[in-house]
Scaffold this active site. Structure first.
Site, mmCIF file in Angstrom:
data_model
loop_
_atom_site.group_PDB
_atom_site.id
_atom_site.type_symbol
_atom_site.label_atom_id
_atom_site.label_comp_id
_atom_site.label_asym_id
_atom_site.label_seq_id
_atom_site.Cartn_x
_atom_site.Cartn_y
_atom_site.Cartn_z
ATOM 1 N N ALA A 9 35.400 35.545 39.649
ATOM 2 C CA ALA A 9 33.961 35.987 39.181
ATOM 3 C C ALA A 9 32.941 35.185 39.862
ATOM 4 C CB ALA A 9 34.211 35.473 37.759
ATOM 5 N N ARG A 11 31.637 35.948 42.889
ATOM 6 C CA ARG A 11 30.991 36.977 43.533
ATOM 7 C C ARG A 11 31.197 38.476 43.099
ATOM 8 N NH1 ARG A 11 33.041 37.193 48.739
ATOM 9 N NH2 ARG A 11 34.579 35.800 48.232
ATOM 10 N N VAL A 60 44.852 32.592 42.207
ATOM 11 C CA VAL A 60 45.578 33.345 41.214
ATOM 12 C C VAL A 60 46.782 33.686 41.470
ATOM 13 C CG1 VAL A 60 43.594 34.836 40.313
ATOM 14 C CG2 VAL A 60 44.788 35.641 42.351
ATOM 15 N N SER A 137 41.876 50.109 42.545
ATOM 16 C CA SER A 137 40.878 50.964 43.462
ATOM 17 C C SER A 137 41.294 52.415 43.614
ATOM 18 C CB SER A 137 41.066 50.023 44.754
ATOM 19 O OG SER A 137 40.716 50.827 46.073
ATOM 20 N N TYR A 150 47.077 46.630 50.889
ATOM 21 C CA TYR A 150 45.857 46.672 49.873
ATOM 22 C C TYR A 150 46.218 47.901 49.051
ATOM 23 C CZ TYR A 150 41.313 46.871 47.740
ATOM 24 O OH TYR A 150 40.456 46.960 46.980
ATOM 25 N N ALA A 152 49.149 49.210 48.599
ATOM 26 C CA ALA A 152 50.392 48.988 47.967
ATOM 27 C C ALA A 152 50.156 48.129 46.580
ATOM 28 C CB ALA A 152 51.381 48.354 48.752
ATOM 29 N N LYS A 154 47.362 47.723 45.032
ATOM 30 C CA LYS A 154 46.465 48.341 44.034
ATOM 31 C C LYS A 154 47.191 49.486 43.134
ATOM 32 C CE LYS A 154 43.006 45.858 44.540
ATOM 33 N NZ LYS A 154 42.372 45.017 43.464
HETATM 34 P P1 NAP Z 1 34.280 40.170 46.871
HETATM 35 O O1 NAP Z 1 32.853 40.236 46.455
HETATM 36 O O2 NAP Z 1 34.694 39.857 48.265
HETATM 37 O O3 NAP Z 1 34.716 39.008 45.737
HETATM 38 C C1 NAP Z 1 36.135 38.723 45.638
HETATM 39 C C2 NAP Z 1 36.331 37.792 44.380
HETATM 40 O O4 NAP Z 1 37.534 37.351 44.336
HETATM 41 C C3 NAP Z 1 35.635 36.417 44.785
HETATM 42 O O5 NAP Z 1 35.018 35.818 43.694
HETATM 43 C C4 NAP Z 1 36.678 35.588 45.284
HETATM 44 O O6 NAP Z 1 36.400 33.906 45.025
HETATM 45 C C5 NAP Z 1 37.913 35.957 44.389
HETATM 46 N N1 NAP Z 1 39.295 35.699 44.985
HETATM 47 C C6 NAP Z 1 39.646 36.011 46.429
HETATM 48 N N2 NAP Z 1 41.113 35.422 46.263
HETATM 49 C C7 NAP Z 1 41.146 34.596 45.345
HETATM 50 C C8 NAP Z 1 42.188 33.986 44.916
HETATM 51 N N3 NAP Z 1 43.384 33.774 45.593
HETATM 52 N N4 NAP Z 1 42.081 33.519 43.571
HETATM 53 C C9 NAP Z 1 41.031 33.416 42.974
HETATM 54 N N5 NAP Z 1 39.945 34.351 43.215
HETATM 55 C C10 NAP Z 1 40.032 34.770 44.434
HETATM 56 O O7 NAP Z 1 34.947 41.571 46.274
HETATM 57 P P2 NAP Z 1 34.839 42.438 45.199
HETATM 58 O O8 NAP Z 1 34.141 43.813 45.852
HETATM 59 O O9 NAP Z 1 33.838 42.029 44.176
HETATM 60 O O10 NAP Z 1 36.165 42.798 44.726
HETATM 61 C C11 NAP Z 1 36.387 42.608 43.464
HETATM 62 C C12 NAP Z 1 37.855 43.456 43.138
HETATM 63 O O11 NAP Z 1 37.341 44.914 43.122
HETATM 64 C C13 NAP Z 1 39.093 43.234 43.988
HETATM 65 O O12 NAP Z 1 40.174 43.300 43.310
HETATM 66 C C14 NAP Z 1 38.700 44.345 44.841
HETATM 67 O O13 NAP Z 1 39.988 44.736 45.370
HETATM 68 C C15 NAP Z 1 38.379 45.536 44.070
HETATM 69 N N6 NAP Z 1 37.626 46.567 44.628
HETATM 70 C C16 NAP Z 1 36.462 46.351 45.513
HETATM 71 C C17 NAP Z 1 36.028 47.618 45.980
HETATM 72 C C18 NAP Z 1 34.554 47.523 46.854
HETATM 73 O O14 NAP Z 1 34.336 48.403 47.408
HETATM 74 N N7 NAP Z 1 33.885 46.446 46.882
HETATM 75 C C19 NAP Z 1 36.725 48.885 45.646
HETATM 76 C C20 NAP Z 1 37.734 48.925 45.108
HETATM 77 C C21 NAP Z 1 38.276 47.864 44.345
HETATM 78 P P3 NAP Z 1 36.038 32.982 45.787
HETATM 79 O O15 NAP Z 1 34.847 33.373 46.646
HETATM 80 O O16 NAP Z 1 35.573 31.757 45.030
HETATM 81 O O17 NAP Z 1 37.073 32.408 46.796
#
Ligand code: NAP
Length: 243
Positions: A9, A11, A60, A137, A150, A152, A154
């Protein structure tokens, strides 16, 4: 005050979700891994809105660490009844360049991370019910040209969700997922301007999505407004793949 636990949470979609939930009256456990400062900023913003939040650092993929984070949130804010399994990573690797370590880290964070989060929060959810939302996703349904792991992970999240619906719903817990298309967060910050424009052109709405547009659907699925929705996957993709 209802209490939600949101992973990742600090970013992007997770941050937008934490802020949206706070606006809707939830107290929020703000999980992060590396981004202590941005997580603290989420908490500060929520407190300035008159809400309650607690930032908790945990990977996580580490079951014990996430278990401790969940207990800290429950002790400070109260029984957790909303869970958002959002934390995720995308390591861009062609299959021929991918190592076992790349594969394992992606599955560990994106899929096992969601499993760990549900395992840690389920005792709270069973005491009085609740709602869990998984962030999947569009790449759960389509192949990815830059990470087989990725896709797999999702797709795996949807299998996890469906099993939980069958095994845990009798406790008054609902499990649903959102499947975002391309959303404007750090996850796509590596895209060139040209690639962003090409992505936007693929979408019938003609643009990339905003994190707040995913957060509002997650907030709906956590709320009582969706009290009879269980086991659903909601596309949040501007109409992508309709052609
Ligand atoms: P993001 O801006 O890169 O943010 C990722 C978040 O996940 C950050 O808060 C990060 O925390 C946290 N994180 C990463 N690894 C972690 C871990 N091992 N333990 C705890 N926290 C962790 O990505 P986002 O686009 O918001 O993505 C959020 C979700 O949406 C993801 O599951 C992603 O696969 C999914 N999603 C995104 C898109 C897209 O186009 N953006 C599309 C489909 C699905 P820190 O920075 O504090 O490490």
């Amino acid at each position: 005050m209802r209490v939600a636990f949101v992973t990742g949470a600090s970013r992007g979609i997770g941050r937008a979700t934490a802020l949206r939930l706070a606006r809707d009256g939830w107290a929020v456990g703000v999980n992060y891994l590396r981004g202590e400062e941005p997580a603290m900023d989420v908490v500060k913003t929520i407190e300035e809105m008159g809400g309650s939040a607690l930032a908790v650092r945990a990977d996580v993929a580490d079951a014990r660490a996430i278990g401790r984070a969940v207990e800290e949130v429950a002790e400070t804010l109260g029984r957790i009844s909303g869970v958002v399994c959002n934390a995720g990573i995308y390591m861009r690797r062609a299959f021929h360049e991918m190592t076992l370590e790349d594969w394992e880290r992606t599955i560990d964070v994106n899929l096992t991370g969601a499993f760990n989060t549900v395992m840690a929060t389920i005792p709270h959810l069973r005491r009085g019910g609740g709602s869990v939302v998984f962030v999947s996703s569009q790449l759960a349904f389509r192949g990815s040209s830059s990470s087989v792991a990725y896709s797999a992970s999702k797709a795996g999240i949807l299998g996890l969700m469906r099993g939980l619906v069958l095994q845990e719903s009798h406790h008054g817990i609902r499990f649903n997922a959102v499947a975002p298309g391309t959303i404007d967060t750090d996850m796509i910050s590596g895209y060139s301007e040209e690639r962003r424009r090409a992505r936007a052109r693929e979408v019938p709405l003609g643009r990339i999505g905003r994190p707040e547009e995913v957060a509002s659907v997650i907030a709906f699925l956590l709320s009582d407004e969706s009290s009879y929705i269980n086991g659903a996957v909601i596309d949040v993709n501007g109409g992508l793949y309709m052609r």
